[in-house]
Design a protein around this motif. Structure first.
Motif, mmCIF file in Angstrom:
data_model
loop_
_atom_site.group_PDB
_atom_site.id
_atom_site.type_symbol
_atom_site.label_atom_id
_atom_site.label_comp_id
_atom_site.label_asym_id
_atom_site.label_seq_id
_atom_site.Cartn_x
_atom_site.Cartn_y
_atom_site.Cartn_z
ATOM 1 N N MET A 131 0.834 -1.205 0.000
ATOM 2 C CA MET A 131 0.000 0.000 0.000
ATOM 3 C C MET A 131 0.864 1.249 0.000
ATOM 4 S SD MET A 131 -2.906 1.274 2.726
ATOM 5 C CE MET A 131 -3.869 -0.214 2.506
ATOM 6 N N ALA A 132 1.906 1.260 0.824
ATOM 7 C CA ALA A 132 2.770 2.435 0.912
ATOM 8 C C ALA A 132 3.406 2.749 -0.435
ATOM 9 C CB ALA A 132 3.851 2.206 1.972
ATOM 10 N N LEU A 133 3.906 1.742 -1.117
ATOM 11 C CA LEU A 133 4.564 1.958 -2.395
ATOM 12 C C LEU A 133 3.564 2.363 -3.470
ATOM 13 C CD1 LEU A 133 7.085 -1.021 -2.305
ATOM 14 C CD2 LEU A 133 7.535 1.384 -1.811
ATOM 15 N N ARG A 134 2.393 1.757 -3.451
ATOM 16 C CA ARG A 134 1.372 2.112 -4.431
ATOM 17 C C ARG A 134 0.870 3.539 -4.235
ATOM 18 N NH1 ARG A 134 -2.512 -3.303 -4.992
ATOM 19 N NH2 ARG A 134 -1.082 -4.488 -6.326
ATOM 20 N N MET A 135 0.860 4.006 -2.998
ATOM 21 C CA MET A 135 0.373 5.350 -2.717
ATOM 22 C C MET A 135 1.444 6.417 -2.948
ATOM 23 S SD MET A 135 -1.954 4.652 0.683
ATOM 24 C CE MET A 135 -2.379 6.386 0.872
ATOM 25 N N GLY A 136 2.650 5.981 -3.299
ATOM 26 C CA GLY A 136 3.679 6.955 -3.652
ATOM 27 C C GLY A 136 4.817 7.090 -2.671
ATOM 28 N N ALA A 137 4.880 6.232 -1.644
ATOM 29 C CA ALA A 137 6.024 6.279 -0.731
ATOM 30 C C ALA A 137 7.275 5.803 -1.460
ATOM 31 C CB ALA A 137 5.766 5.417 0.500
ATOM 32 N N ASP A 138 8.424 6.314 -1.036
ATOM 33 C CA ASP A 138 9.687 5.942 -1.674
ATOM 34 C C ASP A 138 10.372 4.782 -0.972
ATOM 35 O OD1 ASP A 138 10.356 8.342 -3.741
ATOM 36 O OD2 ASP A 138 9.283 9.105 -2.006
ATOM 37 N N ASP A 139 10.023 4.558 0.293
ATOM 38 C CA ASP A 139 10.587 3.432 1.034
ATOM 39 C C ASP A 139 9.694 3.160 2.233
ATOM 40 O OD1 ASP A 139 12.250 1.366 1.743
ATOM 41 O OD2 ASP A 139 14.081 2.580 1.802
ATOM 42 N N PHE A 140 9.975 2.061 2.929
ATOM 43 C CA PHE A 140 9.106 1.580 3.993
ATOM 44 C C PHE A 140 9.977 0.928 5.056
ATOM 45 C CE2 PHE A 140 4.764 0.289 5.123
ATOM 46 C CZ PHE A 140 5.004 -0.695 6.049
ATOM 47 N N VAL A 141 9.875 1.380 6.310
ATOM 48 C CA VAL A 141 10.690 0.838 7.399
ATOM 49 C C VAL A 141 9.769 0.385 8.525
ATOM 50 C CG1 VAL A 141 12.452 1.344 9.140
ATOM 51 C CG2 VAL A 141 12.660 2.303 6.834
ATOM 52 N N VAL A 142 9.991 -0.830 9.012
ATOM 53 C CA VAL A 142 9.152 -1.409 10.059
ATOM 54 C C VAL A 142 9.818 -1.239 11.420
ATOM 55 C CG1 VAL A 142 8.074 -3.533 10.908
ATOM 56 C CG2 VAL A 142 8.193 -3.096 8.452
ATOM 57 N N LYS A 143 9.034 -0.794 12.415
ATOM 58 C CA LYS A 143 9.516 -0.696 13.792
ATOM 59 C C LYS A 143 9.514 -2.081 14.440
ATOM 60 C CE LYS A 143 7.277 3.821 14.454
ATOM 61 N NZ LYS A 143 6.242 4.536 15.229
ATOM 62 N N PRO A 144 10.453 -2.352 15.353
ATOM 63 C CA PRO A 144 11.616 -1.530 15.715
ATOM 64 C C PRO A 144 12.678 -1.577 14.611
ATOM 65 C CG PRO A 144 11.698 -3.598 16.889
ATOM 66 C CD PRO A 144 10.388 -3.597 16.144
ATOM 67 N N PHE A 145 13.400 -0.489 14.434
ATOM 68 C CA PHE A 145 14.374 -0.419 13.350
ATOM 69 C C PHE A 145 15.717 0.026 13.891
ATOM 70 C CE2 PHE A 145 11.910 3.493 13.608
ATOM 71 C CZ PHE A 145 12.907 4.444 13.797
ATOM 72 N N ASN A 146 16.746 -0.247 13.127
ATOM 73 C CA ASN A 146 18.094 0.212 13.448
ATOM 74 C C ASN A 146 18.227 1.650 12.946
ATOM 75 O OD1 ASN A 146 20.890 0.854 13.236
ATOM 76 N ND2 ASN A 146 21.402 -1.338 13.252
ATOM 77 N N PRO A 147 18.484 2.617 13.822
ATOM 78 C CA PRO A 147 18.574 4.017 13.383
ATOM 79 C C PRO A 147 19.618 4.251 12.296
ATOM 80 C CG PRO A 147 18.439 3.904 15.769
ATOM 81 C CD PRO A 147 18.625 2.503 15.288
ATOM 82 N N ASN A 148 20.737 3.501 12.363
ATOM 83 C CA ASN A 148 21.756 3.649 11.326
ATOM 84 C C ASN A 148 21.232 3.193 9.969
ATOM 85 O OD1 ASN A 148 24.030 4.726 12.791
ATOM 86 N ND2 ASN A 148 24.259 2.726 13.777
ATOM 87 N N GLU A 149 20.420 2.145 9.980
ATOM 88 C CA GLU A 149 19.830 1.676 8.729
ATOM 89 C C GLU A 149 18.855 2.711 8.175
ATOM 90 O OE1 GLU A 149 16.846 -1.776 6.942
ATOM 91 O OE2 GLU A 149 17.647 -1.991 8.984
ATOM 92 N N LEU A 150 18.078 3.328 9.070
ATOM 93 C CA LEU A 150 17.136 4.358 8.627
ATOM 94 C C LEU A 150 17.882 5.524 7.976
ATOM 95 C CD1 LEU A 150 14.303 5.567 8.426
ATOM 96 C CD2 LEU A 150 14.575 6.427 10.770
ATOM 97 N N VAL A 151 18.978 5.960 8.594
ATOM 98 C CA VAL A 151 19.777 7.048 8.023
ATOM 99 C C VAL A 151 20.306 6.637 6.642
ATOM 100 C CG1 VAL A 151 21.875 8.430 8.265
ATOM 101 C CG2 VAL A 151 20.392 8.047 10.251
#
Length: 246
Positions: free
Chosen positions: A100-120
């Protein structure tokens, strides 16, 4: 063998973090600042749209579950007029949410809990892609009948129907009038309800439907001053649409 590394200069890039959890927002902000990003914060969906409308933002980190307006609603509103890169955050590890996120125009998708370094790292990757795309893309110009809209500089022009004159006149609109006209020209066959126009074009969450009528009325008057009659149509009991008939 050492491979060359592409150095992307993100110094000065502004990231809007939309997260109602203070602790998570603080962690994301701190890691982004360590990587030389500038950070702005929003605690709800409406605040995010207001900041994005009034401040140059290079990328948005957007939580799905937000007060006032959900992340899905914010993303939908953004994509009607802006192509600001968006990375969605959610605690729901479900494939349907990613799709849904990608179809609605999001550029990426991150699931919690996440590694902050990976998010950066994902922020940097999305910005690299969007910067490369922006360099290759020409300014976007939309046409409807003899109306011309340049979405890069928010300018609107009217081409005179007098062939001999060949005049192209600027149409001076308020920001709200511009948003209404742009939204409707992007989907000229669609009838927009007052609530849709209010959500997507008016910055004030507490605006009333009669406020929409006032903006549309003023926009119609400006079009009629340029001899564009019967273009902005009131669909009784529903809302407004642009007239395609000639």
């Amino acid at each position: 063998m050492n491979h060359p590394t592409f150095q992307f200069n993100h110094e000065g890039k502004v990231i809007l973090v939309v997260e109602d959890d203070y602790d998570i927002g603080d962690i994301v902000e701190n890691y982004l600042k360590k990587s030389d990003f500038q950070v702005k914060r929003a605690m709800n969906g409406q605040q995010a749209l207001e900041i994005q409308a009034n401040t140059p933002i290079d990328l948005i980190i957007l939580d799905v579950k937000l007060p006032q307006l959900s992340g899905w609603e914010v993303l939908t509103t953004l994509r009607h007029s802006k192509q600001t890169p968006v990375i969605m955050l959610t605690a729901l590890d479900q494939e349907i949410d990613k799709v849904m996120a990608l179809r609605m125009g999001a550029d990426d998708f991150v699931v919690k809990p996440f590694n902050p370094n990976e998010l950066v790292a994902r922020v940097q990757a999305v910005l690299r892609r969007s910067t490369h795309h922006a360099r290759k893309s020409a300014p976007t110009t939309l046409y409807f009948k003899n109306i011309e809209i340049n979405t890069e500089n928010h300018s609107v022009f009217i081409k005179s129907e007098d062939v001999a004159a060949q005049a192209i006149l600027p149409l001076n609109l308020t920001l709200t009038e511009y948003k209404i006209l742009l939204l409707m020209i992007q989907q000229p066959f669609k009838v927009f309800s007052r609530s849709e126009l209010m959500l997507q074009c008016l910055p004030d969450r507490d605006a009333l439907e009669r406020t929409v009528d006032s903006h549309v009325s003023k926009l119609r008057k400006k079009l009629e001053d340029q001899q564009l009659f019967n273009l902005l149509i009131n669909v009784r009991g529903v809302g407004y649409r642009l007239d395609q008939a000639r």
